[in-house]
Design a protein around this motif. Structure first.
Motif, PDB file in Angstrom:
ATOM      1  N   ARG A 180     -40.528 -27.052  50.380  1.00  0.00           N
ATOM      2  CA  ARG A 180     -39.303 -26.356  50.707  1.00  0.00           C
ATOM      3  C   ARG A 180     -37.776 -27.386  50.792  1.00  0.00           C
ATOM      4  O   ARG A 180     -38.061 -28.396  51.566  1.00  0.00           O
ATOM      5  CB  ARG A 180     -39.439 -25.560  52.115  1.00  0.00           C
ATOM      6  N   ASP A 223     -33.937 -23.937  50.594  1.00  0.00           N
ATOM      7  CA  ASP A 223     -34.973 -22.983  50.870  1.00  0.00           C
ATOM      8  C   ASP A 223     -35.176 -22.805  52.484  1.00  0.00           C
ATOM      9  O   ASP A 223     -35.432 -21.623  52.513  1.00  0.00           O
ATOM     10  CB  ASP A 223     -36.475 -23.610  50.469  1.00  0.00           C
ATOM     11  N   SER A 267     -41.477 -22.587  47.355  1.00  0.00           N
ATOM     12  CA  SER A 267     -42.051 -22.942  46.188  1.00  0.00           C
ATOM     13  C   SER A 267     -43.521 -23.121  46.117  1.00  0.00           C
ATOM     14  O   SER A 267     -43.896 -24.174  46.870  1.00  0.00           O
ATOM     15  CB  SER A 267     -41.099 -23.685  45.202  1.00  0.00           C
ATOM     16  N   TRP A 305     -46.275 -25.005  43.718  1.00  0.00           N
ATOM     17  CA  TRP A 305     -46.373 -25.786  42.361  1.00  0.00           C
ATOM     18  C   TRP A 305     -47.909 -25.863  42.105  1.00  0.00           C
ATOM     19  O   TRP A 305     -48.866 -26.187  43.118  1.00  0.00           O
ATOM     20  CB  TRP A 305     -45.583 -27.285  42.379  1.00  0.00           C
ATOM     21  N   ALA A 309     -45.006 -22.992  38.250  1.00  0.00           N
ATOM     22  CA  ALA A 309     -44.736 -23.010  39.712  1.00  0.00           C
ATOM     23  C   ALA A 309     -43.989 -21.568  39.996  1.00  0.00           C
ATOM     24  O   ALA A 309     -43.485 -21.029  38.978  1.00  0.00           O
ATOM     25  CB  ALA A 309     -43.368 -23.988  39.706  1.00  0.00           C
ATOM     26  N   HIS A 359     -41.259 -20.010  42.246  1.00  0.00           N
ATOM     27  CA  HIS A 359     -40.057 -20.270  42.797  1.00  0.00           C
ATOM     28  C   HIS A 359     -39.463 -19.359  43.458  1.00  0.00           C
ATOM     29  O   HIS A 359     -39.862 -18.102  43.191  1.00  0.00           O
ATOM     30  CB  HIS A 359     -39.099 -20.761  41.938  1.00  0.00           C
ATOM     31  N   TYR A 360     -38.670 -19.571  44.684  1.00  0.00           N
ATOM     32  CA  TYR A 360     -37.828 -18.584  45.397  1.00  0.00           C
ATOM     33  C   TYR A 360     -38.571 -17.445  45.865  1.00  0.00           C
ATOM     34  O   TYR A 360     -38.143 -16.222  46.091  1.00  0.00           O
ATOM     35  CB  TYR A 360     -36.991 -17.666  44.646  1.00  0.00           C
TER      36      TYR A 360
END
Length: 505
Positions: free
Chosen positions: A452, A456, A463, A465, A478, A480-481
């Motif tokens: 984060r 974020d 996110s 990964w 990954a 994301h968001y």
């Protein structure tokens, strides 16, 4: 490359009698710059000092002697479960390379190899930064026979030497073959020509004195504009000349791209044999490389806007291998340099029959944070605009036109971001102008990270990964968001799958 004869595994074997010549050429290529320096400085020395003038000759004689000694001291023996390699001129080495450890066999033929009917063979393991063994050089049929033997004995149930020698070679199942027209299309739909342009510019900067290249370009430009000014061209003629110059440069790039594509992908053929994938390609230099299907860690589909208009895309893989960036393209990375979306999907479905590809539904992400994708442009463009107005006057304000385009592109990119997660694999997609899809089986995951950033935490997102073996410097795997609660739920689900894999180990 025809079907090879069986190998004689009873005694130690040598390399091809001309092996020393190819080793010598490799040594000369690596030591070309020191030899040139030795010649230059030797000619500048005292004429009475013969050793200065004989220095290059002595160096070449020493390299020839070393190459011949390396040929005379290199031996290999084929056992039932491993290959034994003895090498070394001054320090003697003995290596046992189990067949089960070899993940990639590379058969390499440059034009000189093809002229002599020989090939260079490399045996690579999953964790090594260098090949386990490099055989420069073998007869072509001998190299193919050794590749076949590694492929057979690298299976879960090894066979005996007699059984391997007597067993007939099953036919390979060709999964994809590119015609010359399709290879030309690879060049037309790519920008590989820039590689040649950049290389030529770099060579000119290195070879010519500083400033001479710019002086030549400036003088040529002045001469061209001077000649054109005598013709008294109008605005339309200048416009036509500029368009012709741009179109000519673009055509030159396409031609260079086609040439590079033909050199690399001519005769491209992807085949499958005993759960092992093999790719053979190349016009002048032929490369044949293979990998076991179990070594594939992640998959990537990619298409540019130009490729999408012509309904083409690429299929690449990550494999559990050593360092792929040592200058020579050895690992099998491209399963389909260019193919239709339907062909790429069929390849994935054939190689991963237990998975559903493409996913029936993609999980989207929230659109409220789309502006973060153009945050860099929002910060940089006003500064560039101020500098452009300072130096160029009111026309510098045109730089601000980049902001609406950047915002539009960011909105479209956020609309395409999505992920899919089930009991078999995880997939992510992204990009708008340059689109990509990346996915991996849950059994191939190595590690997880939940991150984060300050932004974020401000927006309540996170996110996830996912790390796999053999992941390169390209598009990461990954998610994301994602909203924080959703990201933690995905992290927990993937963590349980990773824990089950460790328990199986």
């Amino acid at each position: 490359m025809n079907t090879p004869p069986p190998l004689d595994a009873a005694t130690e074997q040598r390399l091809h009698p001309w092996s020393w010549l190819f080793v010598l050429l490799m040594q000369l290529r690596q030591g070309l710059v020191p030899l040139i320096a030795l010649v230059v400085f030797g000619q500048r020395g005292d004429r009475d000092e013969l050793w200065l003038s004989l220095g290059p000759v002595i160096a070449v004689v020493a390299l020839v002697a070393y190459s011949v000694l390396q040929y005379l001291t290199y031996r290999y023996r084929i056992g039932t479960s491993a290959i034994t390699v003895r090498s070394g001129v001054f320090a003697r080495n003995r290596r046992e390379i189990p067949f089960a450890r070899i993940h990639n066999v590379v058969v390499h033929q440059n034009p000189l190899h093809r002229l002599f009917g020989v090939a260079e063979l490399k045996l690579e393991s999953a964790g090594g930064h260098r090949p386990e063994a490099e055989m420069r050089v073998l007869k072509l049929d001998q190299a193919l026979a050794l590749e076949r033997l590694v492929r057979q004995r690298g299976q879960a149930v090894p066979a005996t030497a007699e059984g391997d020698a007597a067993a007939p070679e099953p036919a390979e199942d060709v999964l994809l073959a590119l015609s010359p027209g399709e290879v030309v299309r690879i060049g037309l739909l790519s920008n590989r020509g820039w590689v040649v342009v950049v290389a030529v510019l770099g060579a000119m900067v290195q070879l010519f004195p500083r400033g001479s290249v710019s002086d030549v370009i400036e003088a040529g430009g002045r001469q061209a504009f001077g000649y054109a000014s005598h013709l008294h061209p109008g605005m339309w003629l200048w416009t036509i000349a500029a368009v012709v110059a741009v179109v000519g440069f673009w055509v030159m790039l396409r031609v260079l791209s086609v040439v590079l594509a033909l050199l690399r992908y001519y005769g491209f053929r992807l085949s499958e044999h005993e759960r092992r994938l093999t790719v053979a390609s190349g016009l002048l230099t032929r490369m044949r490389t293979s990998v076991a299907r179990r070594r594939i860690q992640a998959w990537t589909l990619r298409e540019s806007a130009l490729q999408r208009w012509f309904q083409r895309r690429q299929l690449r893989i990550d494999i559990a291998a050593g360092n792929p960036g040592e200058g020579e393209r050895r690992d099998l990375r491209e399963l389909a340099p260019l193919a239709t979306p339907a062909v790429c999907d069929r390849l994935v479905q054939h190689l991963l029959p237990h998975l559903q590809w493409p996913p029936a539904r993609w999980q989207p992400v929230q659109m409220r944070g789309w502006w973060r994708l153009c945050l860099g442009a929002l910060c940089l463009v006003p500064l560039l605009t101020a500098a452009a107005i300072w130096y160029g006057g009111p026309w510098g304000a045109l730089v601000l036109l980049w902001l609406p385009w950047s915002a539009f592109r960011a909105h479209r990119q956020m609309a395409r971001i999505g992920y899919h997660l089930d009991d078999g694999y995880v997939a992510v997609r992204g990009g708008w102008w340059q689109r990509w899809w990346r996915f991996a089986e849950l059994d191939k995951l190595q590690a997880l990270r939940l991150t984060r950033s300050p932004l974020d935490r401000r927006l309540g997102t996170a996110s996830v990964w996912l790390d796999t073996a053999g992941a390169g410097m390209g598009t990461p795997l990954a998610l994301h968001y994602l909203p924080e609660a959703q990201a933690r739920a995905v992290y927990d689900q993937l963590g349980r799958a990773l824990a089950k894999r460790r328990l199986r180990w």
